[in-house]
Design a protein around this motif. Structure first.
Motif: not given
Length: 700
Positions: A192-197, A199-204
Motif C-alpha cells: 500500500a506504500a504510495g497509495e492514497t485513500g 479504498a486504494a490502501r484496502l485494495a493493496a
C-alpha cells in the motif's frame, strides 16, 4: 517415505497426443507451489478457455474460486466461459464443488473418485479430468478453493493460443492445517506504500491476501496499531480513531476469512495495565508488581484489572473478526527467574509460594479462557508458555549458576503442573526444536496441540532456506499450528512465505531436513541446500512472477546476498554468531547470549576479506539478474512491481557498499603485512570504484 509422500507420477510421453500443445521444457515438474502430494499426468489436453465454470450454489469459497479461474484464463489471453451454478453434472465444463454437494457426489460416483469430508480431509481436494469435464472437488469449501488455486497454476497458454492444462489427476492435502504467513502491516502494508485513500490502501491489502491465498497460506498477523489498543485509541478523538482503524482492519479480515484465513491478533501481553494508557498511567507510580521496559504492568492477583483488559482485547477480536489470539506473558527472566517471578507483589506472594508460579499462570490463563468461551467461542487461544523453548527439558541447558532443582522447578515441573490445571482451550506456543526434545515437551502437555513458533531469527539476508526444518516437529496432529513469525525481511515479503508454505504444506518436500539445534547458519541458509536453491527457487519464481520475469529473477534469490552484513559487518557477525553460541539465543530477550551462557551449537564465524568479496560477487550476480528482468516488468501487476523495484533500487547500493568495504578490508590486511604502499593503491582504486558505483546507484 519421502518419495511416497511427495509423489510425482508423471508420464510426459502420454501428453504428446494428437491436438495437444507441446509441453514446456520444465513440464515434468509443473510450477506448482506448494507442490501437491500426488500429481499424475493422465494424458491429453483440456481446453479451459470457453469452458463453462460451474460452482456449488450459495458457496462463497466456490464463487471466489471460479472468479479466480476466470481471471487467470483472461491473463493468459483466453476468454473464460460463463459462470453458473452446478445442477446436473453431465454438461461439459469445469466444476468447483465441495464433497457433499449433489453434483460432486454424482461426479464422484461416475468417475470412481475417492473424495469425502474425511479424505483427503480439511482443506484437501482432488482434481480429475475426463474428456470434456474437469472436476475440482474439495473435502470442504476451502479445499475446493485451494484446488482451484492449483488449477490456476496449472493453466498455460500454448503456442497456438489455446489456454488450458495438460490433463492430470491431483490428490492433495496439507500437513500443517494452520500455516502462518505474512505480516499485515509490515508485509501487506508495503504493497500500500504510495497509495492514497482508504479504498486504494484496502485494495493493496486485498491484493496481497489474494496472492497469499493462491499459495495456500492461511494465517496473517502483526497488526501494529493493535499491539496496545487501549493506548492507540485514547484521547478526545480516540473513539473516531478506533472506528476508523477497526473498520479498516475489519474489511481486511472479512476479505481474508472468506478466503480461508485465520487472522491472528498477536503479541497481546497478559499485562493488566500500561503506563502508556493515560487512564492507567497513575497505577505505574506505585506499582509493586512486575513491569517490563515497554511500560506494561503485570500482576497475577489483580483480577479486576485483568478482566477489564481481557474484555477490551476480546472487543477488538470481535470488531476485527479475528480468528486466533496469541497471548504472551512477561518476556524475561530466562530459566533463572522466569517471568521475573521473584519481583511479584506482596498480594501475589500471599496467594502463591515461590514454587507455585504454575498455579498463578493457570489462574491467569484460565481467566482469559473463561471469557473467550463466553464471548468469542470460535477464537483459537494460543499462549506462549514461559520458558517457551522445548530444549529446556535438557538440564544441561541450565544457565550457569542455576541449580538443578530450581531449573527443574522453572521448566519441566512448571509445564506439567500448568497443563494439569490449564483450560483445554489453550494451545501452548513453543519454539521449533529437535524432535527428541519436543517429544519430551509434548509429553508434558499430553493430548494438547502445540503452536510451533518457527525460526524467530534476525537473518542477515532477504531470503533463506531455514524453512526446510518445518518437518522437525510435525506429528500429524491436525490441531497443531505452524507459525512463520520470524525470518522475515521487510525488503522481500514473498519468497520466504512461499518457501515456508512449501515445507509446512509438504513437510517432506525435497530439501527437508530435521532441526539439530542451529536456528540460523549464515554460511549455509542463503545458498543451500541445492534442492531448494537450484530446483525450488526457479519454480517458485516462475509461479510468483510468471515465466518472463521468473526465469530471469531466480539468481537474485540464489546469490546469497546479505544486506545486514554488508551495511554493518559488526552487527551481521553478531547476529550470525548469536545463534551459534546458544541455540535458543532469545530465551531471555532482555539479555545478550554471552550474559546467559548455555550450550554452544557451533563455533563462531570469522569476518574476513574473503567473506566480503563473496558479497561483492553475490550483489553483482543479483544486479545482473534484475537488469535482465527489468524489460519484462510490465508482465507484473502493480504490487509485484513494487516488490521487484525494492530489490532493483537497493541492490546497487548494497554492491557499492560491499565493494567499498572490500577495499578497506584488503588494505587493512596489506598494511598488517607491512605492505603500506600496496594498501594505499587498493584504497585509491576503491575510491574510484566508489565514485562509479555511487553514480550508477544514484541513476537507478
Amino acid at each position: 517415505m519421502q518419495k511416497a509422500r511427495y509423489a510425482f507420477r508423471l508420464f510426459g510421453v502420454m501428453l504428446l497426443m494428437a491436438g495437444a500443445p507441446a509441453m514446456p521444457a520444465h513440464a515434468g515438474q509443473p510450477d506448482l507451489v506448494p507442490m501437491p502430494k500426488q500429481y499424475e499426468a493422465s494424458g491429453g489436453w483440456f481446453d479451459a478457455a470457453g469452458a463453462p465454470l460451474f460452482m456449488e450454489p450459495d458457496n462463497r469459497q466456490c464463487e471466489i474460486a471460479v472468479r479466480e479461474l476466470a481471471g487467470r484464463i483472461r491473463e493468459l489471453g483466453g476468454t473464460p466461459g460463463a459462470i453458473a451454478n452446478a445442477a446436473a453434472a453431465d454438461a461439459a465444463g469445469i466444476y468447483v464443488l465441495a464433497a457433499d454437494d449433489p453434483a460432486a457426489l454424482r461426479l464422484a460416483r461416475e468417475f470412481d473418485l475417492k473424495i469425502s469430508s474425511a479424505d483427503p480431509g480439511p482443506q484437501g481436494y482432488i482434481i480429475h479430468t475426463a474428456s470434456n469435464r474437469l472436476a475440482i472437488i474439495g473435502s470442504d469449501n476451502v479445499g475446493a478453493l485451494y484446488g482451484a488455486m492449483t488449477l490456476c497454476q496449472m493453466l498455460t497458454a500454448s503456442a497456438t493460443g489455446k489456454v488450458g492444462i495438460h490433463a492430470a489427476r491431483v490428490y492433495d492435502k496439507p500437513d500443517y492445517r494452520y500455516r502462518e504467513g505474512m505480516s499485515v502491516d509490515r508485509g501487506l502494508g508495503l504493497l500500500a506504500a504510495g497509495e492514497t485513500g482508504d479504498a486504494a490502501r484496502l485494495a493493496a491489502y486485498q491484493a496481497g491476501i489474494d496472492r497469499l491465498m493462491r499459495f495456500k497460506i492461511n494465517r496473517i498477523s502483526d497488526y501494529l496499531a493493535l499491539r496496545n489498543p487501549a493506548a492507540a485509541f485514547q484521547g478526545p478523538d480516540g473513539a473516531e480513531k478506533k472506528r476508523k482503524v477497526m473498520g479498516f482492519y475489519r474489511a481486511v479480515n472479512d476479505y481474508a476469512v472468506e478466503r480461508g484465513f485465520y487472522p491472528v491478533l498477536d503479541s497481546i501481553f497478559t499485562c493488566v495495565a500500561s503506563v502508556n494508557v493515560k487512564a492507567e498511567e497513575p497505577l505505574g507510580k506505585d506499582w509493586d508488581c512486575v513491569r517490563d521496559p515497554g511500560g506494561n504492568l503485570f500482576c497475577w492477583s489483580r483480577d479486576d484489572l485483568a478482566r477489564k483488559r481481557i474484555q477490551d482485547v476480546l472487543e477488538i477480536c470481535r470488531l476485527g473478526n479475528f480468528k486466533a489470539l496469541f497471548l504472551h506473558p512477561v518476556d524475561g527472566g530466562g530459566d533463572y527467574d522466569p517471568e521475573l517471578w521473584s519481583k511479584r507483589c506482596p498480594a501475589c506472594r500471599k496467594l502463591w509460594a515461590d514454587d507455585e508460579r504454575w498455579k498463578a499462570s493457570a489462574h491467569q490463563f484460565n481467566l482469559w479462557a473463561e471469557l473467550i468461551r463466553a464471548q468469542c467461542p470460535e477464537l483459537m487461544f494460543e499462549i506462549a508458555v514461559y520458558p517457551y523453548v522445548a530444549a529446556c527439558v535438557n538440564p544441561a541447558r541450565a544457565t550457569k549458576g542455576v541449580d538443578a532443582q530450581t531449573y527443574k522447578q522453572n521448566t519441566v515441573d512448571y509445564w506439567g503442573q500448568l497443563h494439569a490445571e490449564l483450560d483445554p482451550l489453550a494451545v501452548p506456543i513453543v519454539w521449533l526444536d529437535q524432535p527428541a526434545l519436543m517429544a519430551r515437551y509434548r509429553a508434558l502437555f499430553q493430548g494438547r496441540p502445540v503452536a510451533i513458533y518457527a525460526h524467530s531469527i534476525n537473518a542477515c539476508g532477504y531470503f533463506g532456506t531455514w524453512h526446510r526444518y518445518n518437518k522437525s516437529n510435525y506429528i500429524g496432529n491436525p490441531r497443531d499450528v505452524f507459525m512463520l513469525t520470524g525470518g522475515h525481511s521487510r525488503r522481500e515479503i514473498w519468497m520466504n512465505n512461499l518457501c515456508d508454505v512449501e515445507f509446512s504444506w509438504n513437510t517432506d518436500a525435497p530439501g527437508a531436513e530435521v532441526f539439530t539445534g542451529l536456528y540460523y547458519d549464515m554460511d549455509k541458509d542463503h545458498t543451500g541446500p541445492k534442492e531448494i536453491i537450484e530446483d525450488w527457487v526457479p519454480r517458485a519464481c516462475r509461479a510468483l512472477y510468471g515465466q518472463e520475469v521468473g526465469d530471469r529473477i531466480a539468481p537474485v534469490y540464489q546469490a546469497g546476498v546479505l544486506p545486514v552484513y554488508i551495511q554493518d559487518p559488526g552487527q551481521g557477525m553478531y547476529l550470525a554468531n548469536k545463534y551459534r553460541r546458544r541455540g535458543a539465543a532469545d530465551l531471555d530477550p532482555t539479555k545478550k547470549p554471552e550474559d546467559t551462557p548455555g550450550m554452544a551449537v557451533a563455533p563462531d564465524l570469522v569476518d574476513s576479506p574473503e567473506r566480503m568479496a563473496a558479497q561483492v560477487a553475490a550483489t553483482r550476480q543479483a544486479m545482473t539478474a534484475l537488469a535482465s528482468a527489468l524489460p519484462h516488468l510490465d508482465t507484473l501487476d502493480k504490487y509485484l512491481r513494487k516488490s521487484f523495484m525494492t530489490l532493483y533500487r537497493r541492490m546497487p547500493l548494497w554492491h557499492m557498499i560491499a565493494r567499498a568495504r572490500l577495499a578497506a578490508y584488503a588494505a587493512r590486511r596489506l598494511q598488517q603485512q607491512g605492505q603500506s604502499a600496496e594498501a594505499m593503491s587498493v584504497l585509491e582504486a576503491g575510491l574510484q570504484n566508489l565514485a562509479t558505483d555511487r553514480a550508477r546507484a544514484q541513476a537507478i
